[in-house]
Design a protein around this motif. Sequence first.
Motif, PDB file in Angstrom:
ATOM      1  N   TRP A   1       8.227  -9.595  13.999  1.00  0.00           N
ATOM      2  CA  TRP A   1       8.032  -8.839  12.959  1.00  0.00           C
ATOM      3  C   TRP A   1       6.975  -7.413  12.778  1.00  0.00           C
ATOM      4  O   TRP A   1       6.166  -7.812  13.730  1.00  0.00           O
ATOM      5  N   GLY A   2       7.261  -6.352  12.351  1.00  0.00           N
ATOM      6  CA  GLY A   2       6.592  -5.347  12.310  1.00  0.00           C
ATOM      7  C   GLY A   2       5.260  -5.610  11.501  1.00  0.00           C
ATOM      8  O   GLY A   2       5.227  -6.816  11.107  1.00  0.00           O
ATOM      9  N   PRO A   3       4.339  -4.777  11.249  1.00  0.00           N
ATOM     10  CA  PRO A   3       3.116  -4.899  10.406  1.00  0.00           C
ATOM     11  C   PRO A   3       3.620  -5.291   8.977  1.00  0.00           C
ATOM     12  O   PRO A   3       4.723  -4.664   8.360  1.00  0.00           O
ATOM     13  N   SER A   4       2.632  -5.933   8.157  1.00  0.00           N
ATOM     14  CA  SER A   4       3.108  -6.084   6.872  1.00  0.00           C
ATOM     15  C   SER A   4       2.925  -4.900   5.907  1.00  0.00           C
ATOM     16  O   SER A   4       2.087  -4.048   6.275  1.00  0.00           O
ATOM     17  N   ARG A   5       3.733  -4.859   4.585  1.00  0.00           N
ATOM     18  CA  ARG A   5       3.454  -3.967   3.813  1.00  0.00           C
ATOM     19  C   ARG A   5       3.541  -4.549   2.365  1.00  0.00           C
ATOM     20  O   ARG A   5       4.117  -5.481   2.120  1.00  0.00           O
TER      21      ARG A   5
ATOM     22  N   LEU B   1       4.338  -9.269   0.358  1.00  0.00           N
ATOM     23  CA  LEU B   1       4.146  -8.904   1.537  1.00  0.00           C
ATOM     24  C   LEU B   1       5.722  -8.808   2.208  1.00  0.00           C
ATOM     25  O   LEU B   1       6.439  -9.655   2.017  1.00  0.00           O
TER      26      LEU B   1
ATOM     27  N   TYR C   1       7.974  -7.559   5.834  1.00  0.00           N
ATOM     28  CA  TYR C   1       7.870  -7.415   7.134  1.00  0.00           C
ATOM     29  C   TYR C   1       9.319  -6.862   7.717  1.00  0.00           C
ATOM     30  O   TYR C   1      10.435  -7.472   7.071  1.00  0.00           O
ATOM     31  N   HIS C   2       9.335  -5.784   8.362  1.00  0.00           N
ATOM     32  CA  HIS C   2      10.515  -5.455   9.083  1.00  0.00           C
ATOM     33  C   HIS C   2      10.841  -6.234  10.422  1.00  0.00           C
ATOM     34  O   HIS C   2       9.981  -6.147  11.246  1.00  0.00           O
ATOM     35  N   GLU C   3      11.953  -6.626  10.709  1.00  0.00           N
ATOM     36  CA  GLU C   3      12.224  -6.976  12.153  1.00  0.00           C
ATOM     37  C   GLU C   3      12.256  -5.943  12.988  1.00  0.00           C
ATOM     38  O   GLU C   3      12.799  -4.807  12.699  1.00  0.00           O
ATOM     39  N   LYS C   4      11.637  -6.244  14.212  1.00  0.00           N
ATOM     40  CA  LYS C   4      11.261  -4.919  15.140  1.00  0.00           C
ATOM     41  C   LYS C   4      12.437  -4.905  15.850  1.00  0.00           C
ATOM     42  O   LYS C   4      12.725  -3.549  16.414  1.00  0.00           O
TER      43      LYS C   4
ATOM     44  N   LYS D   1      11.583  -9.591   5.945  1.00  0.00           N
ATOM     45  CA  LYS D   1      11.014 -10.990   5.401  1.00  0.00           C
ATOM     46  C   LYS D   1       9.987 -10.583   4.440  1.00  0.00           C
ATOM     47  O   LYS D   1       9.412  -9.773   4.313  1.00  0.00           O
ATOM     48  N   GLN D   2      10.228 -11.492   3.160  1.00  0.00           N
ATOM     49  CA  GLN D   2       9.419 -10.998   2.007  1.00  0.00           C
ATOM     50  C   GLN D   2       8.557 -12.431   1.644  1.00  0.00           C
ATOM     51  O   GLN D   2       9.216 -13.519   1.698  1.00  0.00           O
TER      52      GLN D   2
END
Length: 256
Positions: free
Chosen positions: A78-82, A88, A90-93, A127-128
């Motif tokens: 996952w990328g960094p959280s937003r 929160l 997260y986008h799959e990298k 991901k949430q």
Amino acid sequence: MPIQRPTCEGIRVRSPHDAHVIFHGVATRRLPMITRRLDTEERRAITSGCVFVWEERGGPNTEPMGLGIERWTDSIRWGPSRVREEFLFYHEKDDPALEIDVSYDSDVPSPLGSGPTHVLVRENLIKQTYSVFVETSSGRRKWHLIAYFTQNTVDYLGTVDDIPCLAGLQVPPGTYRSARSAKGPGRTRSTDQPYLYGSSAVNSRQTYNVADFISNMSARHMQEILAPLEYLENIPPPRRHPVDEKALMSFVPALS
């Protein structure tokens, strides 16, 4: 060991209110709680619309007894959280590839050799996550909700209103306290009031569009890698091609 099914399937979590309904469905045994970390097959089965609720392990040696999970693992990078409200994201990298077996009906050898004859690439997951504190018969516990979806499928997923055992379920106020709110000053807007995302979030002051949110995330990422404005302002403009320069000067003879 029996396969663990997600707490909910085929739905999106629109708001903290939706999350509280799911938590209450677990607390009242209408929905299952995840009691151990997912195994390899269960992780591979994660898809858009899967929602998992699990309890954070509160002490040593509790996970083997089914009394909590130390941390969530899904084998996805996952990328960094937003942060968005209490959630929160997260986008799959990586671009995920799922290999499937397809018969190759031809006398010509498969161009892929002896390996899989076809590769299906699915859309990257988002991901949430949302966490709360809840008082149980065993004391105060921390519960987590993990929801997965993709940008292109989120508007087609169902909601808690489509689950018969949750439709109309009343959540006692204050039962589930956001763990993020507990870290600092309380928010002025009650998290028990729903706000939505997706195509239905158009005409409400308390709504947001997840597609716009994702787009903004990408825009902010691009801003982070741009050169500083001070540097760009001091760069001399690129010199024109001599033919273009001559053509422009022909319009202003005094400058020729």
